[in-house]
Design a protein around this motif. Structure first.
Motif, PDB file in Angstrom:
ATOM      1  N   THR A 164      48.309  33.885  39.233  1.00  0.00           N
ATOM      2  CA  THR A 164      48.624  34.081  37.530  1.00  0.00           C
ATOM      3  C   THR A 164      47.483  35.234  36.892  1.00  0.00           C
ATOM      4  N   GLU A 165      47.286  35.693  37.485  1.00  0.00           N
ATOM      5  CA  GLU A 165      45.666  36.601  36.695  1.00  0.00           C
ATOM      6  C   GLU A 165      46.064  38.109  37.105  1.00  0.00           C
ATOM      7  N   ARG A 166      46.891  38.015  37.729  1.00  0.00           N
ATOM      8  CA  ARG A 166      46.945  40.095  38.695  1.00  0.00           C
ATOM      9  C   ARG A 166      47.247  40.536  38.282  1.00  0.00           C
ATOM     10  N   ARG A 167      48.154  40.518  36.934  1.00  0.00           N
ATOM     11  CA  ARG A 167      48.300  41.698  35.994  1.00  0.00           C
ATOM     12  C   ARG A 167      47.054  41.923  35.352  1.00  0.00           C
ATOM     13  N   ARG A 168      46.348  40.868  34.803  1.00  0.00           N
ATOM     14  CA  ARG A 168      45.263  41.206  34.136  1.00  0.00           C
ATOM     15  C   ARG A 168      44.262  41.977  34.609  1.00  0.00           C
ATOM     16  N   PHE A 169      43.470  41.434  35.988  1.00  0.00           N
ATOM     17  CA  PHE A 169      42.910  41.424  37.051  1.00  0.00           C
ATOM     18  C   PHE A 169      43.132  43.251  37.021  1.00  0.00           C
ATOM     19  N   THR A 170      44.402  43.761  37.518  1.00  0.00           N
ATOM     20  CA  THR A 170      44.515  44.714  37.475  1.00  0.00           C
ATOM     21  C   THR A 170      43.827  45.959  36.787  1.00  0.00           C
ATOM     22  N   VAL A 171      44.592  45.303  35.730  1.00  0.00           N
ATOM     23  CA  VAL A 171      44.546  46.795  34.798  1.00  0.00           C
ATOM     24  C   VAL A 171      42.557  46.207  34.719  1.00  0.00           C
ATOM     25  N   PHE A 172      41.844  45.357  35.024  1.00  0.00           N
ATOM     26  CA  PHE A 172      40.685  45.307  33.967  1.00  0.00           C
ATOM     27  C   PHE A 172      39.959  46.282  35.873  1.00  0.00           C
ATOM     28  N   THR A 173      40.714  46.035  36.996  1.00  0.00           N
ATOM     29  CA  THR A 173      39.916  46.963  38.334  1.00  0.00           C
ATOM     30  C   THR A 173      40.101  48.449  37.806  1.00  0.00           C
ATOM     31  N   ILE A 174      41.594  48.627  37.332  1.00  0.00           N
ATOM     32  CA  ILE A 174      42.050  50.126  36.796  1.00  0.00           C
ATOM     33  C   ILE A 174      40.400  51.026  35.837  1.00  0.00           C
ATOM     34  N   VAL A 175      40.789  50.116  34.931  1.00  0.00           N
ATOM     35  CA  VAL A 175      39.673  50.260  33.709  1.00  0.00           C
ATOM     36  C   VAL A 175      38.248  50.489  33.892  1.00  0.00           C
ATOM     37  N   PHE A 176      37.764  49.980  34.954  1.00  0.00           N
ATOM     38  CA  PHE A 176      36.605  49.396  35.349  1.00  0.00           C
ATOM     39  C   PHE A 176      35.903  50.948  36.270  1.00  0.00           C
ATOM     40  N   HIS A 177      37.478  51.242  37.817  1.00  0.00           N
ATOM     41  CA  HIS A 177      37.200  52.399  38.666  1.00  0.00           C
ATOM     42  C   HIS A 177      36.736  53.901  37.251  1.00  0.00           C
ATOM     43  N   SER A 178      38.256  53.618  36.618  1.00  0.00           N
ATOM     44  CA  SER A 178      38.298  54.901  36.271  1.00  0.00           C
ATOM     45  C   SER A 178      37.266  54.915  34.929  1.00  0.00           C
ATOM     46  N   THR A 179      36.390  54.398  34.506  1.00  0.00           N
ATOM     47  CA  THR A 179      35.510  54.700  33.211  1.00  0.00           C
ATOM     48  C   THR A 179      33.754  54.650  34.401  1.00  0.00           C
ATOM     49  N   SER A 180      33.724  54.596  36.029  1.00  0.00           N
ATOM     50  CA  SER A 180      32.893  54.836  36.784  1.00  0.00           C
ATOM     51  C   SER A 180      32.530  55.809  37.143  1.00  0.00           C
ATOM     52  N   PHE A 181      33.968  55.533  38.629  1.00  0.00           N
ATOM     53  CA  PHE A 181      33.617  56.350  39.449  1.00  0.00           C
ATOM     54  C   PHE A 181      34.685  57.755  38.713  1.00  0.00           C
ATOM     55  N   MET A 182      35.069  57.837  37.735  1.00  0.00           N
ATOM     56  CA  MET A 182      36.406  59.035  37.719  1.00  0.00           C
ATOM     57  C   MET A 182      35.147  59.340  36.992  1.00  0.00           C
ATOM     58  N   LEU A 183      34.950  59.695  35.693  1.00  0.00           N
ATOM     59  CA  LEU A 183      34.402  59.673  35.111  1.00  0.00           C
ATOM     60  C   LEU A 183      32.593  59.879  35.046  1.00  0.00           C
ATOM     61  N   ILE A 263      44.273  50.182  46.233  1.00  0.00           N
ATOM     62  CA  ILE A 263      46.128  49.930  46.818  1.00  0.00           C
ATOM     63  C   ILE A 263      45.387  48.906  47.407  1.00  0.00           C
ATOM     64  N   GLU A 264      44.377  47.722  47.424  1.00  0.00           N
ATOM     65  CA  GLU A 264      44.675  46.273  47.198  1.00  0.00           C
ATOM     66  C   GLU A 264      45.590  45.194  46.005  1.00  0.00           C
ATOM     67  N   LEU A 265      45.799  46.233  45.407  1.00  0.00           N
ATOM     68  CA  LEU A 265      45.778  45.442  43.504  1.00  0.00           C
ATOM     69  C   LEU A 265      47.402  45.170  44.423  1.00  0.00           C
ATOM     70  N   LEU A 266      48.339  46.134  44.667  1.00  0.00           N
ATOM     71  CA  LEU A 266      49.229  45.716  45.507  1.00  0.00           C
ATOM     72  C   LEU A 266      49.555  44.688  46.706  1.00  0.00           C
ATOM     73  N   PRO A 267      50.492  44.201  45.823  1.00  0.00           N
ATOM     74  CA  PRO A 267      50.738  42.371  45.960  1.00  0.00           C
ATOM     75  C   PRO A 267      51.695  42.844  47.828  1.00  0.00           C
ATOM     76  N   PHE A 268      52.388  44.039  48.393  1.00  0.00           N
ATOM     77  CA  PHE A 268      52.657  43.521  49.618  1.00  0.00           C
ATOM     78  C   PHE A 268      51.728  44.170  49.851  1.00  0.00           C
ATOM     79  N   VAL A 269      50.088  44.649  49.630  1.00  0.00           N
ATOM     80  CA  VAL A 269      49.450  45.642  50.548  1.00  0.00           C
ATOM     81  C   VAL A 269      48.581  44.012  51.435  1.00  0.00           C
ATOM     82  N   THR A 270      48.240  44.387  52.312  1.00  0.00           N
ATOM     83  CA  THR A 270      47.063  44.282  53.516  1.00  0.00           C
ATOM     84  C   THR A 270      46.408  44.801  54.321  1.00  0.00           C
ATOM     85  N   ILE A 271      44.700  44.891  53.185  1.00  0.00           N
ATOM     86  CA  ILE A 271      44.139  45.648  53.696  1.00  0.00           C
ATOM     87  C   ILE A 271      43.035  45.225  55.305  1.00  0.00           C
ATOM     88  N   ASN A 272      43.469  46.131  56.132  1.00  0.00           N
ATOM     89  CA  ASN A 272      42.194  45.944  57.414  1.00  0.00           C
ATOM     90  C   ASN A 272      41.010  45.346  56.847  1.00  0.00           C
TER      91      ASN A 272
END
Length: 339
Positions: A164-183, A263-272
């Motif tokens: 139930t928290e997937r959408r909020r967690f997805t936004v958080f993860t994208i913002v986090f990596h954008s302002t740390s790694f990408m920045l 990529i892990e944020l996509l619900p149909f993707v399973t990481i090896n």
């Protein structure tokens, strides 16, 4: 545990040992040398090595236990604390590398105004922002209970438990990596490419002077002329090689893990499982490579380490020689002369 798990565990042990020793050496050089402490860049290097050292001591061992046991090695509260530290320290190291690139850019592009543009106070302010920025995201993740053990990465990290928290967690993860790694990556590319441009301009000027000199020296031996031409080529390649190492090591070590987490944020993707641990080990390897990329391979740090070794050997050889603090003054004077 299968063979692949054993190899991954051995790889992580190697990274842990190298990271521990190399980052301790950087901090030792900073404490020992007055000249290094006077440099503004030393603030960024100490912060980077300190964060890498904490990551090595507090996070890598628990990931190793997760690989060996194939299950959560810690209790819930300890796991949350380790995950909090991992998020904070990883973000802080990225921003520290960005700060180092800004310092290098100002020093090379604006050499005459460097002392006024980058003071100790400015470095402390940059590091203060880095700490506040890095603390924000782990605090938010802790508040929403998004820090837990992930079997894919065999470590306590950002992890979604409730769908139930997937959408909020997805936004958080994208913002986090954008302002740390990408920045940090954008800053690294912008500053180091500017530095490379200036370095190539100076190389071109030196090449013109060299060629004019070779034309005037008609009787110069062919072997000497060839050595001059080879030195020109090495000079042009040296700056490009250093910039490629700075940016390339950042992308190679952090890129696979960040892309995997997105990529892990996509619900149909399973990481090896094995790929998850490999990408995690790559991020840890940055902590082991940073001391060599930014510090230990520089001539100044090599000389400080040699002085430390000589001091230890002299103490062992002459334990009653009345060794005093005058050696520190002599070492710092020698470093000042050579630099």
């Amino acid at each position: 545990m299968d063979l692949a798990g054993v190899l991954l565990a051995l790889l992580l042990v190697l990274v842990l040992v190298v990271s521990l020793l190399s980052n301790l050496l950087v901090l030792l050089c900073f404490v020992y040398s007055t000249e290094i402490r006077k440099q503004v860049a030393g603030v960024f290097l100490v912060n980077l090595s300190f964060c890498n050292l904490l990551l090595t001591v507090l996070n890598m061992p628990f990931t190793l236990l997760g690989i060996l046991r194939s299950q959560q090695p810690l209790g819930g509260c300890v796991c949350k604390a380790v995950g909090f530290l991992e998020t904070f320290l990883t973000s802080n190291t990225m921003l520290s590398m960005a700060a180092l690139s800004i310092d290098k850019w100002i020093a090379v592009v604006f050499p005459l105004s460097y002392t006024s543009k980058m003071r100790y106070k400015d470095a402390v302010i940059l590091m203060g922002y880095s700490w506040l920025h890095s603390l924000t995201f782990p605090l938010v993740s802790l508040f929403y209970s998004w820090v837990d053990y992930s079997s894919v990465y065999a470590s306590c990290t950002l992890h979604l438990k409730e769908e139930t928290e997937r959408r909020r967690f997805t936004v958080f993860t994208i913002v986090f990596h954008s302002t740390s790694f990408m920045l940090s990556l954008v800053i690294l590319c912008f500053t180091y490419l500017k530095v490379l441009k200036v370095a190539r301009f100076h190389c071109k000027r030196i090449d013109i002077i060299t060629m004019q000199t070779l034309v005037l020296l008609v009787d110069i031996h062919p072997s000497v002329k060839q050595r001059c031409l080879n030195e020109q080529k090495r000079r042009r390649q040296r700056a490009t090689k250093k910039i490629s190492i700075f940016i390339g090591s950042f992308v190679i070590c952090f890129g696979p893990y960040i892309i995997t987490r997105l990529i892990e944020l996509l619900p149909f993707v399973t990481i090896n499982y094995y790929w998850g641990i490999i990408s995690k080990c790559l991020t840890y390897s940055k902590a082991a490579s940073d001391p060599f990329v930014y510090s230990l391979l520089r001539q100044q740090y090599k000389k400080v380490l040699i002085n430390i070794v000589n001091r230890i050997l002299k103490r062992d050889l002459y334990p009653s020689s009345g060794y005093n603090s005058s050696l520190d003054t002599e070492n710092d004077y020698c470093l000042h002369r050579t630099n």
